[in-house]
Design an enzyme around this catalytic site. Structure first.
Site, PDB file in Angstrom:
ATOM      1  N   GLN A 185     -40.227 -43.684  56.653  1.00 27.63           N
ATOM      2  CA  GLN A 185     -40.341 -45.124  56.240  1.00 27.63           C
ATOM      3  C   GLN A 185     -41.608 -45.517  55.529  1.00 27.63           C
ATOM      4  O   GLN A 185     -41.773 -46.764  55.162  1.00 27.63           O
ATOM      5  CB  GLN A 185     -40.313 -46.024  57.557  1.00 27.63           C
ATOM      6  N   CYS A 334     -29.395 -43.317  63.164  1.00 36.05           N
ATOM      7  CA  CYS A 334     -29.074 -42.045  63.670  1.00 36.05           C
ATOM      8  C   CYS A 334     -28.743 -41.923  65.085  1.00 36.05           C
ATOM      9  O   CYS A 334     -28.217 -41.095  65.549  1.00 36.05           O
ATOM     10  CB  CYS A 334     -30.432 -41.099  63.320  1.00 36.05           C
TER      11      CYS A 334
END
Length: 395
Positions: A185, A334
């Site tokens: 990220q 996820c």
């Protein structure tokens, strides 16, 4: 950004492929389709040069050298290679402990369980404070000469916390422990040119940075590459660390995406994104329903992240009622579908009800002011509808 009728506010789950990235990839699906490992003809040489150039671009993004970049299928594979590969080579040594933060991505935590169950390592979780920052005092106390590695993500994927990587690096260097960093990220959130000096192993993913899905990298500092046992064996490509024919178009796409985030205007885009995110949060705070922001404020937060707690309501009910008009999520994509509170929100001290009331909105470079205005209006309408339904049920 709109996809048909939908305002897309889930950029931390995945980003759209940038138009320039798509254009850079296109030739390698058509005329320039040679195997980059075919060393006897010009088409192979052309693909090999393209892969090398892509690796150089990624290396430049993080302050590393080209030969320290290994392409993988994504950050999940990279994280597994980092931890499992390192531990398998260290079996039998005196360093039998691995430290991970309590807010790591599920793939890091799962790899940690494998280290314990399959290789007999001791894997310990480092606590975080109410904003998601690793407690430095706990890290200092846990470090010793039996710690093989420490895995701490640069930027949290759920609440956006940006860790102090330089401070953590200083601590680990003084104890001789290797520093693995899941930085999937980070490129959207910050300038990363110092990372090559701070971390020993680092993971990135193409689809988090406006590149294609199915490609990522692991950076392994040159001096530590012999300490990594491969997960995939074969022809010995990529310094023998990750065998298999490289997908040239995907490598090119990731390289182009990295180049865009290393460009001179990248910091301006981050600043604009932060301002738009702040405006989004301020407008939500102006609605009639009480909300709270999970995680830190200011510069220590991913500029596009707004993890919002709608006290007393269900995040799933809100998101369901917003469909198909607004895309957001209750946490990591996820782990979606797992019927349990986010481990990240639990780690920062939220109880089950507050965690279940939290939604991650993640804005992107392509989110417009109009998107923000309409999304807030739609959310306000849903909150009013759900609160009235609650009053009817409780009457």
């Amino acid at each position: 950004m709109r996809i048909g009728k939908t305002i897309y506010l889930d950029h931390q789950a995945t980003t759209p492929v940038d138009a320039d990235v798509l254009a850079a990839m296109a030739p390698y699906y058509a005329d320039s389709f040679g195997n980059p490992h075919s060393s006897d003809h010009s088409l192979g040489w052309e693909s090999a040069r393209a892969v090398e150039n892509a690796a150089t671009r990624v290396a430049r993004l993080i302050g590393a050298d080209t030969d320290e970049i290994i392409f993988t299928s994504g950050a999940t594979e990279s994280n597994n290679l980092a931890l499992l590969g390192l531990a398998r080579r260290a079996t039998g040594g005196k360093r039998r402990r691995v430290l991970v933060s309590a807010v790591e991505h599920k793939c890091v935590l799962a790899a940690g369980r494998a280290l314990e169950e399959q290789l007999g390592f001791s894997v310990e979780q480092l606590p975080v404070d109410s904003e998601g920052f690793v407690e430095i005092s706990a890290l200092e106390e846990a470090l010793d000469d039996d710690v093989l590695a420490v895995s701490i993500m640069a930027v949290n994927n759920e609440i956006g916390t940006i860790q102090n990587i330089e401070r953590i690096s200083e601590l680990l260097r003084s104890h001789g422990s290797l520093f693995h960093c899941d930085a999937a990220q980070a490129p959207i959130a910050m300038n990363m040119t110092s990372f090559g000096d701070c971390v020993d192993i680092l993971s990135l993913s193409g689809h988090k940075i406006y590149g294609p899905k199915g490609i990522g990298i692991i950076y392994i500092a040159r001096e530590f590459q012999e300490r990594i046992e491969p997960l995939i064996y074969g022809g010995g490509q990529q310094n023998g660390l990750r065998s298999g024919t490289l997908p040239t178009p995907l490598c090119v796409g990731m390289g182009k995406a990295a180049a865009l985030l290393a460009a001179d205007d990248a910091e301006g885009k981050r600043t604009q994104l932060r301002h738009r995110r702040d405006a989004f949060v301020e407008k939500l705070e102006g609605l009639s329903w009480p909300i709270a922001l999970n995680g830190p404020v200011g510069q220590s937060r991913h500029p596009g992240n707004a993890n919002i707690r709608f006290t007393g309501l269900s995040a799933h009910d809100i998101l369901g009622a917003l469909q198909p008009h607004v895309s957001a999520s209750t946490g990591s994509a996820c782990t979606s579908g797992i019927p349990e509170p986010s481990h990240v929100l639990k780690a920062i001290g939220l109880d089950g009800d507050d965690a279940d009331a939290s939604i991650r909105f993640s804005l992107g470079f392509d989110t417009s002011d109009e998107d923000v205005e309409e999304a807030v209006s739609l959310i306000g309408g849903v909150l009013e509808k759900l609160s009235k339904a609650d009053l009817v049920r409780s009457a």
